[in-house]
Design an enzyme around this catalytic site. Structure first.
Site, PDB file in Angstrom:
ATOM      1  CE  LYS A  54      -3.669  -8.500  11.100  1.00 13.05           C
ATOM      2  NZ  LYS A  54      -2.934  -7.945  11.358  1.00 13.05           N
ATOM      3  CD  GLN A  98      -3.816  -4.053  10.355  1.00 13.60           C
ATOM      4  OE1 GLN A  98      -3.372  -4.684  10.692  1.00 13.60           O
ATOM      5  NE2 GLN A  98      -3.944  -4.008   8.719  1.00 13.60           N
ATOM      6  CG  ASP A 121       3.138  -8.356  10.744  1.00  9.97           C
ATOM      7  OD1 ASP A 121       2.208  -8.699  10.355  1.00  9.97           O
ATOM      8  OD2 ASP A 121       2.525  -6.943  11.387  1.00  9.97           O
TER       9      ASP A 121
HETATM   10  N1  GUN Z   1      -2.084  -4.521   6.291  1.00 10.44           N
HETATM   11  C1  GUN Z   1      -2.350  -4.914   5.325  1.00 10.44           C
HETATM   12  N2  GUN Z   1      -2.281  -6.896   5.913  1.00 10.44           N
HETATM   13  C2  GUN Z   1      -1.391  -6.279   6.946  1.00 10.44           C
HETATM   14  C3  GUN Z   1      -0.605  -7.446   7.665  1.00 10.44           C
HETATM   15  O1  GUN Z   1      -0.150  -8.949   7.701  1.00 10.44           O
HETATM   16  N3  GUN Z   1       0.117  -7.093   8.965  1.00 10.44           N
HETATM   17  C4  GUN Z   1       0.253  -5.578   9.075  1.00 10.44           C
HETATM   18  N4  GUN Z   1       0.382  -5.400   9.597  1.00 10.44           N
HETATM   19  N5  GUN Z   1      -0.782  -4.936   8.144  1.00 10.44           N
HETATM   20  C5  GUN Z   1      -0.698  -5.307   7.357  1.00 10.44           C
END
Ligand code: GUN
Length: 287
Positions: A54, A98, A121
């Protein structure tokens, strides 16, 4: 193999190139660049890989990323204080925590604390609720990315039988809402469902997000179905696989997303999309 490939890597790259152009143009006109806070608690190895992907993507497209790596022992009060600071910071347009979090922390509490207009998100109850009532705001990245990949097939989703395998808050539930919004007839199966094979056999479109390697057998798939695999698992030999038996499924499907290189890159592309959306809204409000 008879299926055509849904190339998420290529689509993500072209979207990101487009975002990069939009940002460069706005910055050249004197606007501040978009800012994304990326918060990781603890050092789960899979999360570390996602977080670094990311951050690297942010750098490529011109989003300023603010990295916060907190120890696994972080308390709810400490994490809440960081969220509050990011909510109040005018250089931050998006906040991403996350998941999963260490066991002493409540994901629900953290998600609800993020300002909905910075919730890139799309997990905040306001954003999930908006998607449910056909007034989408910031949309969960993985289901949104799946919809963009399906769009490339040119197939009209109105009235088709769509099957979502898995009912998580992050993928399955918002995926079902996206498909409903697009006019599909949606079925969601989960760990308590009976006759997975029967549901798969009836589906024109299958989205697998169960988190179980090889759960969906290729021979169950209706010939001509569109098949997308959100699962990602590492085999003992180090290679990656999804929730669907790829080779057998590709003999029957009309379109299929590979693992890796299918849905995964689209999640990050849509995170960038959401960050731009939040940034543009903030710039328009001059905040
Ligand atoms: N963990 C697995 N997929 C995601 C996601 O799309 N966003 C976040 N913040 N954590 C995750």
């Amino acid at each position: 193999m008879t299926a055509k490939l849904l190339d998420g890597r290529a689509l993500a790259q072209s979207l990101q190139a487009q975002f990069q152009g939009q940002i460069a143009e706005a910055v050249a006109a004197g606007h501040r660049p978009p800012g994304l806070a990326v918060i990781q608690v603890g050092d789960d190895p899979a999360s570390s890989v996602y977080v670094s992907n990311k951050r690297n993507t942010c750098q490529k497209v011109g989003v300023t990323s603010f990295a916060h790596e907190l120890p696994a022992s972080t308390t709810q009060a400490e994490l809440n204080a960081l969220i509050d600071a990011c909510n109040a910071d005018p250089s931050i347009d998006g906040i991403l925590v996350q998941l999963p979090l260490p066991p002493q922390l409540s994901a629900a509490e953290v998600i609800a604390r993020i300002a909905p207009h910075k919730d890139v998100d799309g997990f905040h109850p306001e954003n999930m609720g908006r998607l449910a009532i056909r007034q989408p705001g910031l949309r969960p990245c993985t289901p949104f990315g799946v919809m963009k990949l399906i769009e490339t097939t040119g197939v009209d989703l109105y009235g088709i039988e769509a099957l979502v395998v898995g009912a998580s808050n992050i993928v399955g539930r918002p995926m079902a809402l996206e498909l409903l919004l697009a006019g599909a007839t949606v079925t969601v199966v989960h760990r308590f469902s009976r006759d997975l094979a029967g549901h798969v056999a009836r589906a024109d479109l299958i989205i697998a997000a169960a988190g179980k390697p090889g759960l969906i057998r290729g021979e169950w798939i209706k010939p001509g179905a569109i098949v997308l695999d959100v699962g990602i698992h590492r085999r003992e030999d180090g290679s990656l696989c999804g929730d669907i038996e790829f080779a057998a499924a590709a003999e029957r499907a009309s379109w299929i997303s590979p693992v890796p290189g299918g849905v995964g890159p689209m999640t990050i592309a849509m995170l960038m999309h959401n960050t731009l959306q939040a940034w543009q809204a903030h710039l328009a409000l001059r905040v």
